[in-house]
Enzyme design. Structure first.
Site, PDB file in Angstrom:
ATOM      1  CD  GLU A 110      16.213  19.813  21.892  1.00 55.91           C
ATOM      2  OE1 GLU A 110      16.340  20.874  21.675  1.00 55.91           O
ATOM      3  OE2 GLU A 110      16.099  19.153  22.511  1.00 55.91           O
ATOM      4  N   PRO A 111      19.540  19.424  16.908  1.00 58.06           N
ATOM      5  CG  PRO A 111      20.485  18.256  15.057  1.00 58.06           C
ATOM      6  CD  PRO A 111      20.004  18.028  15.880  1.00 58.06           C
ATOM      7  N   GLY A 112      19.466  22.544  14.105  1.00 62.14           N
ATOM      8  CA  GLY A 112      18.125  23.141  12.772  1.00 62.14           C
ATOM      9  C   GLY A 112      19.040  23.050  12.032  1.00 62.14           C
ATOM     10  NE  ARG A 113      22.287  28.454  12.630  1.00 63.42           N
ATOM     11  CZ  ARG A 113      21.251  29.982  12.428  1.00 63.42           C
ATOM     12  NH1 ARG A 113      21.414  30.587  11.727  1.00 63.42           N
ATOM     13  NH2 ARG A 113      21.240  30.512  13.681  1.00 63.42           N
ATOM     14  N   GLY A 120      22.128  24.328  17.376  1.00 63.77           N
ATOM     15  CA  GLY A 120      23.060  25.724  18.335  1.00 63.77           C
ATOM     16  C   GLY A 120      24.541  25.704  17.162  1.00 63.77           C
ATOM     17  CB  CYS A 141       7.256  50.658   2.968  1.00 59.38           C
ATOM     18  SG  CYS A 141       6.543  50.176   1.327  1.00 59.38           S
ATOM     19  CE1 TYR A 201      15.450  28.857  13.668  1.00 61.74           C
ATOM     20  CE2 TYR A 201      17.898  28.151  13.002  1.00 61.74           C
ATOM     21  CZ  TYR A 201      17.068  27.998  14.221  1.00 61.74           C
ATOM     22  OH  TYR A 201      17.281  27.538  13.903  1.00 61.74           O
ATOM     23  NE  ARG A 249      19.177  33.383  10.264  1.00 65.62           N
ATOM     24  CZ  ARG A 249      20.569  33.632  10.085  1.00 65.62           C
ATOM     25  NH1 ARG A 249      21.965  33.946   8.896  1.00 65.62           N
ATOM     26  NH2 ARG A 249      21.429  33.872  11.066  1.00 65.62           N
ATOM     27  CE1 TYR A 277      18.139  37.278  15.272  1.00 63.63           C
ATOM     28  CE2 TYR A 277      17.767  35.857  13.045  1.00 63.63           C
ATOM     29  CZ  TYR A 277      17.487  35.589  14.486  1.00 63.63           C
ATOM     30  OH  TYR A 277      15.588  35.627  14.023  1.00 63.63           O
TER      31      TYR A 277
HETATM   32  N1  LLP Z   1      16.809  23.784  20.247  1.00 65.88           N
HETATM   33  C1  LLP Z   1      16.067  24.387  20.660  1.00 65.88           C
HETATM   34  C2  LLP Z   1      15.502  24.369  22.389  1.00 65.88           C
HETATM   35  C3  LLP Z   1      15.589  25.419  19.560  1.00 65.88           C
HETATM   36  O1  LLP Z   1      15.497  27.232  20.682  1.00 65.88           O
HETATM   37  C4  LLP Z   1      16.455  25.681  18.879  1.00 65.88           C
HETATM   38  C5  LLP Z   1      16.713  27.133  18.148  1.00 65.88           C
HETATM   39  C6  LLP Z   1      16.779  24.991  18.220  1.00 65.88           C
HETATM   40  C7  LLP Z   1      17.253  24.182  19.181  1.00 65.88           C
HETATM   41  C8  LLP Z   1      17.721  24.706  17.221  1.00 65.88           C
HETATM   42  O2  LLP Z   1      19.452  25.801  16.709  1.00 65.88           O
HETATM   43  P1  LLP Z   1      20.357  25.640  15.983  1.00 65.88           P
HETATM   44  O3  LLP Z   1      21.058  24.253  15.559  1.00 65.88           O
HETATM   45  O4  LLP Z   1      19.575  25.443  14.365  1.00 65.88           O
HETATM   46  O5  LLP Z   1      20.899  27.018  16.254  1.00 65.88           O
HETATM   47  N2  LLP Z   1      16.082  32.876  13.860  1.00 65.88           N
HETATM   48  C9  LLP Z   1      17.331  32.586  14.549  1.00 65.88           C
HETATM   49  C10 LLP Z   1      17.582  31.401  15.023  1.00 65.88           C
HETATM   50  C11 LLP Z   1      16.742  30.798  16.301  1.00 65.88           C
HETATM   51  C12 LLP Z   1      17.511  29.641  17.297  1.00 65.88           C
HETATM   52  C13 LLP Z   1      16.118  29.293  18.149  1.00 65.88           C
HETATM   53  N3  LLP Z   1      16.303  28.544  19.035  1.00 65.88           N
HETATM   54  C14 LLP Z   1      18.543  32.688  13.199  1.00 65.88           C
HETATM   55  O6  LLP Z   1      18.081  32.787  12.269  1.00 65.88           O
HETATM   56  O7  LLP Z   1      19.540  32.591  13.271  1.00 65.88           O
END
Ligand code: LLP
Length: 413
Positions: A269-272, A235, A339, A368, A308, A312
């Site tokens: 659990e970082p992604g972004r 997050g 389109c 993403y 995105r 959003y």
């Molecule tokens: N863990 C869980 C259970 C999650 O659902 C998510 C993201 C993460 C970790 C990773 O979160 P992050 O660190 O990336 O914020 N498509 C959207 C973002 C959706 C995130 C969904 N869950 C966007 O493009 O902003």
């Protein structure tokens, strides 16, 4: 947050466009590595920690592999992501499986792989998993994903930790579920997890959620539950425009402070925050359309390549790769060929007016971006390239062909 930015300069983007075509996702491996190392440092403390990279942000194999080689684990949310994590070399004991709906086949796949734990989000899931594990004569390691009812104060589409959200288990249901697990020989409760949303720009919500779930784990430890870890989710925001997210140090110390002296491993659990800034989308200008009230720059990347902005209203910086010194700066909408009226990468953006054939780079699209790409309008998904430490580009995903578009389809007799 100070995630290293993609160093656009040393890389010859026009050469990449010539060699691999456009639209093209370009990732910078040193930036991925720096982001992972910085995040890792911010979590150091008296108990072990593990970064489970959230694959959904970018599940391209070479990206996962880059992190796996640094010792990171993975947070997966489907059987497909679990397959990718294993294919990219993530050790099973470093994989957690989150998600609000897992099929029996996915549960069996997770048990086959021997992952660290399945993060359970409903009572039904608990019963199904118990049954599957019993049939297999195994004990399934699980964590409960708790809904802490904390407002992440982010875009409503990416908030997950509020009471009304579909995610996690209601707080008050936990004692009964723990009792149920303790009386089920095929289940072993090893952790608790929370994830309250994405692109969270304040430290407060992280702290609140972590404090709540830590208090719960303290109770469970007192009751003799042999918890092994707390997973504080992902997050963490990045700065796309003018946001000022918590620094890694603020974030890490908030989590460590919440964990306090508990003898539990700390998982995240970082992604972004690991991948967003390490990627860009290279696109070529197809046409300039001057309408009475607006100017449009039509490019060859659309909402199917980068969803995105359309979904959003998200902001991504856009730069001209080779700005024309003599061109006036103008406000333009940068739009794709799909389109749909929502097919735009930017609205009213000030750009030095490009010409057809020029290249634009849509920045901070490592997260993403390709992961949400689709074939809408029967558009092949883009190629992806990773720039290695020696500056060499490595093609990590080939552009889809028209044949790929119809793979698996059949005509009627
Ligand atoms: N863990 C869980 C259970 C999650 O659902 C998510 C993201 C993460 C970790 C990773 O979160 P992050 O660190 O990336 O914020 N498509 C959207 C973002 C959706 C995130 C969904 N869950 C966007 O493009 O902003």
């Amino acid at each position: 947050m100070t995630t290293p930015q993609f160093p656009v300069e040393p890389v010859s983007l026009p050469a990449l466009a010539d060699q691999f075509g456009t639209p093209l996702y370009v990732y910078h491996q040193p930036a991925l590595i720096d982001a992972a190392r910085a995040l890792d440092l911010s979590l150091a403390g008296p108990t072990p920690h593990l970064i489970c990279y959230a694959l959904k942000a970018n599940p391209t194999l070479a990206v996962i592999q880059t992190f796996a080689r640094l010792g990171l684990g993975a947070d997966v949310t489907s059987g497909g992501e679990l397959f990718r994590a294993r294919r990219a070399g993530v050790s099973p004991e470093k994989i957690v499986f989150s998600g609000v709906g897992k099929t029996p086949a996915e549960m069996a796949q997770a048990l086959d792989a021997g992952i660290r734990a399945l993060h359970v989000e409903s009572e039904g899931e608990l019963s199904t998993l118990a049954e599957i594990a019993t049939q297999r004569g195994e004990i399934a390691p699980i964590a409960l994903r708790v809904n802490p009812d904390v407002d992440p104060r982010t875009h409503p589409h990416i908030a997950t930790g509020l009471r009304e959200s579909k995610f996690g288990l209601p707080w008050e249901s936990i004692p009964a579920l723990v009792a149920q697990i303790r009386s089920t020989p095929s289940l072993r409760l090893v952790g608790l997890s929370v994830h309250i949303g994405s692109q969270i720009v304040e430290p407060g919500p992280f702290r609140e959620a972590a404090v709540r779930v830590t208090a719960l784990s303290r109770d469970l430890l007192t009751q003799g539950v042999a918890l092994e870890y707390l997973d504080f989710g992902g997050g963490l925001a990045v700065c796309y425009e003018d946001e000022s997210p918590p620094t890694l140090a603020e974030w890490g110390s908030a989590l460590r402070a919440a964990l306090d002296d508990l003898p539990l491993a700390l998982l995240v659990e970082p992604g972004r925050s690991l991948v967003a800034n390490a990627g860009l989308l290279l696109t070529r200008v197809l046409a300039i359309k001057r309408h009475p009230d607006k100017n449009f720059v039509v490019v060859d990347a659309g909402m199917n390549d980068l969803l995105r902005p359309a979904l959003y209203d998200a902001y991504h910086p856009i730069v001209s790769v080779t700005p024309r010194r003599d061109a006036p700066e103008e406000h333009v909408d940068v739009v794709g060929p799909v389109c749909e009226s929502t097919d735009a990468l930017a609205h009213a953006r000030l750009l030095s007016m490009p010409q057809p054939g020029d290249l634009l780079a849509v920045l901070q699209t490592g997260a993403y971006g390709s992961s949400m790409a689709s074939n809408y309008n029967s558009r092949p998904r883009p190629a992806e390239v990773m720039i290695l430490a020696n500056g060499e580009p490595c093609l990590i995903r080939t552009r889809e062909s028209h044949a790929d578009l119809v793979r698996g389809e059949s005509l009627l007799d």
